[in-house]
Each structure stands twice: as C-alpha cells, then as structure tokens.
Write an enzyme that holds these catalytic residues in place. Structure first.
Site, PDB file in Angstrom:
ATOM      1  N   HIS A 178       8.873 -12.437  15.734  1.00  0.00           N
ATOM      2  CA  HIS A 178       9.577 -11.534  16.836  1.00  0.00           C
ATOM      3  C   HIS A 178      11.051 -11.438  16.581  1.00  0.00           C
ATOM      4  O   HIS A 178      11.704 -10.391  17.133  1.00  0.00           O
ATOM      5  CB  HIS A 178       9.146 -11.919  18.223  1.00  0.00           C
ATOM      6  CG  HIS A 178       7.922 -11.354  18.410  1.00  0.00           C
ATOM      7  ND1 HIS A 178       6.737 -12.010  18.575  1.00  0.00           N
ATOM      8  CD2 HIS A 178       7.233 -10.141  18.421  1.00  0.00           C
ATOM      9  CE1 HIS A 178       5.534 -11.489  18.876  1.00  0.00           C
ATOM     10  NE2 HIS A 178       5.737 -10.209  18.671  1.00  0.00           N
ATOM     11  N   ASP A 223       0.312   8.188  -6.041  1.00  0.00           N
ATOM     12  CA  ASP A 223      -0.924   8.320  -6.695  1.00  0.00           C
ATOM     13  C   ASP A 223      -1.239   9.753  -7.323  1.00  0.00           C
ATOM     14  O   ASP A 223      -1.517   9.840  -8.584  1.00  0.00           O
ATOM     15  CB  ASP A 223      -2.198   7.940  -6.095  1.00  0.00           C
ATOM     16  CG  ASP A 223      -2.318   6.509  -5.977  1.00  0.00           C
ATOM     17  OD1 ASP A 223      -1.839   5.575  -7.113  1.00  0.00           O
ATOM     18  OD2 ASP A 223      -2.553   5.768  -4.850  1.00  0.00           O
ATOM     19  N   CYS A 238       2.402  11.624   2.787  1.00  0.00           N
ATOM     20  CA  CYS A 238       2.574  10.291   3.250  1.00  0.00           C
ATOM     21  C   CYS A 238       3.096   9.407   1.901  1.00  0.00           C
ATOM     22  O   CYS A 238       3.500   8.379   2.075  1.00  0.00           O
ATOM     23  CB  CYS A 238       1.483   9.759   3.716  1.00  0.00           C
ATOM     24  SG  CYS A 238       0.199   9.453   2.825  1.00  0.00           S
ATOM     25  N   GLU A 256      -4.814  12.688  -3.368  1.00  0.00           N
ATOM     26  CA  GLU A 256      -4.069  12.011  -4.393  1.00  0.00           C
ATOM     27  C   GLU A 256      -4.588  11.977  -5.743  1.00  0.00           C
ATOM     28  O   GLU A 256      -4.272  11.105  -6.516  1.00  0.00           O
ATOM     29  CB  GLU A 256      -3.453  10.343  -3.861  1.00  0.00           C
ATOM     30  CG  GLU A 256      -4.660   9.624  -3.314  1.00  0.00           C
ATOM     31  CD  GLU A 256      -4.538   8.258  -2.569  1.00  0.00           C
ATOM     32  OE1 GLU A 256      -3.370   7.916  -2.812  1.00  0.00           O
ATOM     33  OE2 GLU A 256      -5.396   7.741  -1.985  1.00  0.00           O
TER      34      GLU A 256
HETATM   35  C1  PEP Z   1       0.221   7.450  -2.246  1.00  0.00           C
HETATM   36  O1  PEP Z   1      -0.515   7.004  -3.210  1.00  0.00           O
HETATM   37  O2  PEP Z   1       1.267   8.315  -2.453  1.00  0.00           O
HETATM   38  C2  PEP Z   1       0.051   6.834  -0.956  1.00  0.00           C
HETATM   39  C3  PEP Z   1       0.606   7.012   0.022  1.00  0.00           C
HETATM   40  O3  PEP Z   1      -0.679   5.625  -0.955  1.00  0.00           O
HETATM   41  P1  PEP Z   1      -0.219   4.141  -1.839  1.00  0.00           P
HETATM   42  O4  PEP Z   1       1.052   4.213  -2.210  1.00  0.00           O
HETATM   43  O5  PEP Z   1      -0.580   3.175  -0.527  1.00  0.00           O
HETATM   44  O6  PEP Z   1      -1.124   4.105  -2.772  1.00  0.00           O
HETATM   45 MG    MG Z   2      -2.420   6.061  -2.870  1.00  0.00          MG
END
Ligand code: PEP
Ligand code: MG
Length: 558
Positions: A189, A455, A502, A431
């Site tokens: 923390h 990915d 993401c 992905e």
């Molecule tokens: C990605 O592949 O862009 C993703 C967000 O997942 P990770 O990086 O955890 O594979």
């Molecule tokens: Mg990924």
C-alpha cells in the site's frame, strides 16, 4: 558518484538531500498485572482511540489521495476491532495476566506471521497492516503522542527500511521529494499511496543505501529505479532536464482533469485504462481514466502457485468493480500461454507456444477452469458495470461456446440464489487476422470488440512479438494492421456495436488521428497515458483529417 539500482514503483524524478526516517523505538515493558478487568478496560480505551485516529487519517487520505487511499484506513479500523484479534487479546490478558502492551505485541506477531505464511501475495502484504494497527494501539497504551517523522526544515528524499501505510500518509508531503526503501513490494500500500500521491518511489535497494550518505544530494528516478548519490555533472543535468520536462507536462496535463476527451469538432472518444491487478485502480482514478478497458485477469493466475479459487477471483474482480463506482470495467478472461506460462497448468511443451493451446483455447478445453472464472466474474457483476471479453478468438463457434458457458453460469447462480447482473456486455478481442476477417459475423454475436494490437501485429505480419531482433519488421503501423483494424471497426459499426483498442498502439499519439478517422470508440491505455492522450485528442480536428487518412489507408503502399 554512487549509483544504486532498485525497482521504480512510482514514476517521476526527485532530487534533494537524503534523509533517514526516524522511528521512535517503542521498547515494550512486559509486566504482570493483578486486575485483568481493569487491564481489559485499558486496552478497550486504547482501541477506541486508535479507531478514532484511523477515522481522521481516512479523511486526510481521502482529501490527499482519494477514496481508495481512505479505504485503506477504513480497513485498518476494521482490523483494530476484528473479533478474532480482540478475543485473542482478551484471552491472553485474563489467562496470562500480562499488561496490554505485551499482549498486543504477542498477538499481533502471531497474526502477522499467519498472514505472512499465506500463499496469496495480497494476504501476505496484510502482515504489514496488522503490525501497523497494533503499533498504533501500543503507542496509545504507552502514552506516546508520537512526534516521529521528518525533522528537517527542507524537503528531502526519504529513505527507510520499509514504510507502513499510516507512516506514509501521515507525513508532511510538502517535505517529501521521493521515497527509497530497502525492502517493500510494488503492490504494497505504501507503493500504491506513493503512486497515488504522485511522489517518485523506489523500493528494494537492499542495504546499498548507507546511513552515512545522509545529507548528501540524491536523485531518484521512479521510472527507471535509479538512485544516484552525488551525481556527476552530466548525469545531474540529464536527470534534471528529464525532471523539468516531466513537471512541465504534468502541470499542463493537470489542467485537463475532469475535461472531456473530445476533438475540436466534437468527436468523442472513451479513454479507459489497462490494469493487471486491483492495486492499479488508484492510478486509474488519479489519472482520470473513464473506465477499465482491459483487466488482464491472468496476472491473478501468475501471482499464485495453484489455481486461484473462485472466491479469491471474485474478491479481486469485486474490488475493482466497486472501486470504479459504476464506470465500465472490461475484464478479459484468462490469457495464459505463449510468454505467460503458469507451471501448475502443466501444459505440454510446444514448438510454437504463441500459436499453441493458449488463452481461450485453454478455457474451451478445460471447462472447469473457465467455469470457475466465469462464476467469479458473474458474482462480481452485482457490484458495478462489468463487461467480459475473450482473447485470441478466431471463430464464431468459439464465441458461441463462450456465450453458452456464460449462460450456464448465470443459470447456476440463479438456482443458488446468488445475485448477478443480467446486462453484462460480452466482447471479443480482435487480435488475429481471422477475427478481423470474420468481424462481420462476430459483430452479430457480441456487444463490442477490443483490438489487441500487440498480437494483431504479431499474427498479421508473422513477426514474433517476443523476438528482439525483428526491428522494423514488427511494425504496428503497417497498413495491413491498420486495414485489419478498419475492417473490424466498419463491421462493428454496421451492426451497431462499439470498438476499442487495448493494445499498446492505443497510446501511440502518432496514431490518434487515424483512430479518430476510423471511428474507434474507445482507447484503453496505461493510467499515466490517459492525460497525454486527452491532450492529443483535444487538439485534433477529426473531420478535417479524416478524408486524407482514409484515402491513404485505402491506397497505402509500402
Ligand atoms: C494485445 O495483444 O494487444 C493485448 C492487449 O493483449 P496482451 O498484450 O496481453 O497479449
Ligand atoms: Mg493479446
């Protein structure tokens, strides 16, 4: 010049004289007592004072660092009046006829040891909380009004063996330019509070910082984990430049808190955060993240050495959902395999793990593992706005199996009378090239898409993301990757669904115009990237740049 390497847990560069945190030593006097009733009453009075003090600290923490920091002291209040803790103290006072100071010391040591011996890293870290709370009660019992802390007129870089959360929050922050601790963990923390308060912090320097360095100038870089004592001129000027730049940017970005992520011509974008644990939520809030766009749930599996139970997962998911107070939280189901190996899964060794039995493929071949996670997720759904997404999807049948598994779990919970939300959004990660090609069909199956560009780049360009000699061949800006994203976005919108990004590319400011032009609805980035991204979005006239960007994308040649 002396260079010490630790682990940076709170970003930023700080410079100032090194100061060692002074703790008063509370040597406990052990004495026999004759009147246990009176001793018990003395303990109860000290306990009540401690609870009151913790309430005040919670309010101070709320004002300084937000609700999550306040929650810590509210938890300490609960620990101070925990029934098991209290019963153990009462028993020992009456059975052993010892003074309260000695009894609280002994019982706290037993409880701390119990927490420390647990497998779960989160529970282990609670040992420090028990010591913190009992230390407070002992101080009150000994009539100590406690003036420990920083006896320095000028702000300092504070060094300590370790710091308890209550020590951290009670310090006069105007006197602290950075923290350096010998021990500590990134999920403690204290580290969380340092991040939340925006003070550079470095942990785990061991015994490399010597007390005789006190008073000498030290520069800490909470990003790289470097601690430099008496820096030479070049190092000093490089680090100071970095500090100036960070401060300038920070001042600029602070003014953007509470503002909308909207372009000059009114196009909105949701800017969410990527997290790996509930401990990351304060950073999301401090940086004004609009939600969680990717909670990499596999980190829960990576932090333990046996399958995490449904209850353990439920607690982690619920904590995040409650802390986000109704803002959307997208939790990705287990994505292990490839670079994220977990021994207890006992996966067969594969020649090509990135293309092997990983992520959703494991869930669909080990239904019990999947069911446990889905039960934890749906139970947690009653505490906020949950969305679930599935990684590494290539086929429509996989998504249908996921939806069947979700339905089965909802039916189970309903039969058991356990509450869950019946409006949990389901999404897939885009992905793999297959997911992009099939995005017209996938869009009809789910509520949203989230593009995993890390990915997607790897699989579209046949470039191993782990391989560090591929250089420019691994190019997330490649038109093939961008076309795949656009194809998925067009198909999502055709069926009235929304699409986010993401992967790391989401935070790449060179790409923000392109994502706005394509019509991406959400970008999920690390908490510290939220305000820089907001800044970029607000400077773009999306309508003006769109035609050129789309023409380039359609006609792009390498
Ligand atoms: C990605 O592949 O862009 C993703 C967000 O997942 P990770 O990086 O955890 O594979
Ligand atoms: Mg990924």
């Amino acid at each position: 010049m002396i260079l010490v390497q630790g682990k940076g847990v709170s970003n930023g560069v700080g410079v100032g004289p090194l100061y060692y945190y002074r703790r008063k030593s509370h040597s406990i006097v052990r004495s026999s007592i004759t009147d246990p009733e009176a001793e018990w009453a003395r303990f109860k009075a000290a306990q009540a004072t401690a609870i009151e003090q913790l309430g005040d600290l919670a309010e101070k923490a709320r004002a300084d660092a937000g609700d999550e920091a306040a929650l810590l002291f509210e938890t300490h209040q609960m620990l101070a009046e925990d029934m098991d803790f209290e019963d153990a103290i009462k028993d020992q006072i009456f059975e052993e006829k010892l003074n309260s100071e000695a009894v609280v010391t002994d019982v706290a040591a037993q409880f701390a040891e119990m927490f420390a011996s647990m497998d779960d890293a989160y529970m282990q870290a609670r040992a420090a909380d028990v010591k913190d709370v009992s230390g407070r009660i002992i101080k009150i019992l000994s009539g100590d009004d406690g003036d420990e802390g920083i006896a320095s007129d000028v702000p300092v870089i504070l060094a300590a063996d370790d710091l308890a959360p209550s020590e951290t929050v009670q310090m006069d922050k105007s006197k602290i330019l950075g923290f350096v601790t010998a021990g500590g963990s990134g999920s403690s923390h204290t580290a969380i509070l340092a991040r939340t308060m925006g003070i550079p912090a470095i942990i785990g320097v061991g015994d490399a910082l010597k007390p005789e360095y006190e008073g000498r100038e030290v520069i800490v870089d909470g990003g790289t984990g470097e601690v430099v004592i008496d820096a030479d001129e070049l190092t000093r000027s490089t680090m100071m430049k970095k500090r100036e730049e960070q401060l300038r940017l920070k001042r600029l970005l602070e003014t953007l808190k509470g503002q909308e992520n909207v372009t000059k011509d009114g196009q909105k974008m949701m800017v969410y955060c990527n997290i790996g644990s509930p401990d990351d939520v304060p950073a999301v809030k401090v940086n004004d993240g609009g939600g969680i766009g990717l909670f990499r749930s596999e980190f829960l599996y990576l932090s333990v050495d046996d399958y995490p139970s449904e209850d353990m997962q439920f607690e982690a998911y619920r904590n995040v959902l409650s802390a986000m107070e109704g803002k959307r939280v997208i939790i990705r189901t287990l994505d292990i395999g490839a670079d994220k190996q977990v021994d207890y899964f006992q996966m067969e060794k594969e020649e090509n793990p990135a293309m092997g039995l990983r992520a959703l493929r494991i869930c669909l071949t080990r239904p019990e593992v999947f069911r446990t996670q889905l039960r934890a997720l749906y139970r947690a759904s009653a505490y906020g706005k949950l969305a679930i997404m599935f990684p590494m999807v290539t086929s429509v049948w996989e998504v249908r199996e996921c939806k069947r598994a979700c339905k089965a779990v909802m039916n189970e919970l309903a039969a058991e009378g356990i509450p869950y939300a019946d409006n949990v959004e389901l999404g897939v990660m885009i992905e793999t090239p297959a997911a992009a090609f099939m995005s017209d069909r996938l869009a009809q199956e789910v509520d949203f898409f989230s593009v995993g560009t890390n990915d997607l780049t790897q699989y579209t360009l046949a470039c191993d993301r782990q391989c560090n000699n591929l250089g420019k061949f691994y190019d997330p800006h490649h038109p093939a990757v961008l076309r795949a994203i656009k194809m998925a976005a067009d198909n999502a919108h055709k069926y009235g669904k929304w699409i986010g990004i993401c992967g790391e590319l989401g935070a790449d400011l060179e790409m923000t115009e392109t994502f706005l032009a394509i019509g991406i609805d959400e970008l999920s980035v690390s908490p510290s990237a939220v305000l820089p991204l907001r800044n970029a979005i607000r400077m773009i006239d999306a309508g003006a740049v769109r035609p050129g960007i789309l023409a380039k994308l359609e006609g792009s040649v390498e």
